[in-house]
Write an enzyme that holds these catalytic residues in place. Structure first.
Site, short mmCIF file in Angstrom:
data_model
loop_
_atom_site.label_atom_id
_atom_site.label_comp_id
_atom_site.label_asym_id
_atom_site.label_seq_id
_atom_site.Cartn_x
_atom_site.Cartn_y
_atom_site.Cartn_z
N GLY A 14 4.07 -39.17 -90.66
CA GLY A 14 4.77 -37.75 -90.08
C GLY A 14 5.92 -37.61 -90.96
CG PHE A 18 14.69 -34.24 -85.51
CD1 PHE A 18 15.55 -34.07 -86.47
CD2 PHE A 18 14.83 -34.63 -84.21
CE1 PHE A 18 17.01 -34.00 -86.10
CE2 PHE A 18 16.17 -34.50 -83.73
CZ PHE A 18 17.27 -34.06 -84.80
CG ASP A 67 -4.16 -33.88 -89.15
OD1 ASP A 67 -4.48 -34.44 -88.07
OD2 ASP A 67 -3.83 -33.03 -89.46
CB ALA A 88 3.12 -38.78 -87.00
CB SER A 89 3.80 -38.54 -81.51
OG SER A 89 3.02 -38.28 -80.27
CE LYS A 165 5.29 -40.31 -77.29
NZ LYS A 165 4.93 -40.10 -78.84
N PRO A 190 12.50 -43.73 -77.36
CG PRO A 190 12.32 -42.64 -79.34
CD PRO A 190 11.48 -43.43 -78.28
CB SER A 205 14.96 -32.78 -78.34
OG SER A 205 14.07 -33.65 -77.90
#
Length: 344
Positions: A14, A18, A67, A88-89, A165, A190, A205
């Protein structure tokens, strides 16, 4: 940093996201060769330009199309790789009503990456999980959470995202416990990730800071969360990637807990010219519960009302030398970058 960094290759999944973009910057600075996956091959070039502007020098990345929902591309992505940062998630801005829409790609995608990495002889995978796999299902326990805590996904003190998660990380550890591979796994958990936004396609976020700055919130609900700067998240990934003692461990990645009212005050002090746009009025809990009946975004966070969830990062400090920035600095950096990017 590994002594052999310049001859070692790292795959970041990913890579246009960010957190992943900041991981690429941290790895580049440490001297690693970079490979990254993306879903849309058209995104690679523009992201490299963004990274180069931030780094002040070219950041060469070998891009691979893959993917989480498909096996295609993963064997090629991990071939010849020493380490994988599986960042990536799925994290949609609006949570789906059907939990499986988020749980299945998070869990199955994680297993897909682990299997491919194990078959390719990767030394270690660093999985970006979340504090969501640690701090939910307990309510306010009156102490900071540690890596020994696990979220209870069956508790009502959860959202679809927090459940996804937890299931994904549990599946990763179960795969490692099956004895199918000698590969190592390290997990980073995190909290809410803020910090410098590098482009208009920013992390979810950052929406919190954006909405505080652009009059999107009519007031301040009694909501709060622990915060961490994205640069510190990337730093902890790189530290955990090759440290011998990090194998088989989880590491919470957090700075300070902030109520939304505290975040608003931080922004008013730093940007007095925008103070009139930043809400001051406190929203009572009953009004939030009423709004949750009609607004899916509100209903997705209503279980957080009034709960303080703090995280203990002494393990990462002691073993890996992790020292996060103050949460206020992360809030300000988010706002400054949103303004610089013209998003606010």
């Amino acid at each position: 940093m590994s002594e052999n960094a310049k001859s070692e290759r790292v795959l970041v999944t990913g890579g246009t996201g960010f957190v992943a973009s900041h991981c690429l910057l941290a790895l580049q600075e440490a001297g690693y060769a970079l490979r990254a996956t993306l879903r849309d091959p058209r995104r690679g070039g523009p992201v490299e330009e963004v990274l180069a502007r931030q780094a002040g020098a070219p950041v060469p990345v070998q891009w691979c199309q893959a993917d989480l929902t498909s096996d295609a591309g993963w064997r090629e992505a991990v071939e010849g790789v020493d380490y994988v940062l599986h960042v990536a998630s799925p994290l949609p801005r609006v949570l789906p009503k059907n939990a499986e829409e988020l749980i299945r790609p998070a869990r199955d995608g994680t297993l897909r990456v682990l299997r491919a990495a194990a078959e390719a002889g990767v030394r270690r995978v660093v999985l970006t999980s979340s504090s969501a796999a640690v701090i939910y299902g307990h309510g306010d326990i009156g102490r900071p959470f540690t890596e020994a805590d696990w979220s209870d996904p069956e508790s009502p003190d959860n959202s679809v995202y927090t459940r996804s998660k937890t299931y994904a990380e549990r599946a990763a550890w179960e795969f490692m416990a099956s004895g199918q591979t000698a590969m190592e796994l390290t997990v980073i958990n995190p909290v809410a990730v803020l910090g410098p936004v590098l482009e208009a396609d920013y992390g979810t976020s950052a929406e919190i800071v954006l909405k505080l700055l652009n009059r999107s919130f009519p007031g301040l609900p009694r909501l709060g969360f622990p915060v961490v700067d994205v640069r510190d998240v990337a730093d902890l990934h790189v530290r955990a990637m090759s440290h011998p003692g990090a194998a088989g461990e989880r590491f919470l990645c957090a700075s300070d807990f902030l109520w939304m009212a505290e975040m608003a005050e931080i922004l008013r002090r730093r940007f007095p010219e925008r103070a009139g746009d930043i809400p001051r009025r406190r929203l009572p809990d009953w009004l939030m519960r009423l709004a949750a009946r009609f607004d899916p975004v509100v209903s997705g966070v209503i279980f957080e009302l009034g709960i303080r969830r703090e995280c203990d990062v002494s393990k990462a400090r002691a073993l890996l030398g992790f020292e996060p920035r103050p949460a206020a600095e992360a809030v300000v950096a988010t706002a400054e970058s949103l303004i610089a990017q013209g998003i606010v």
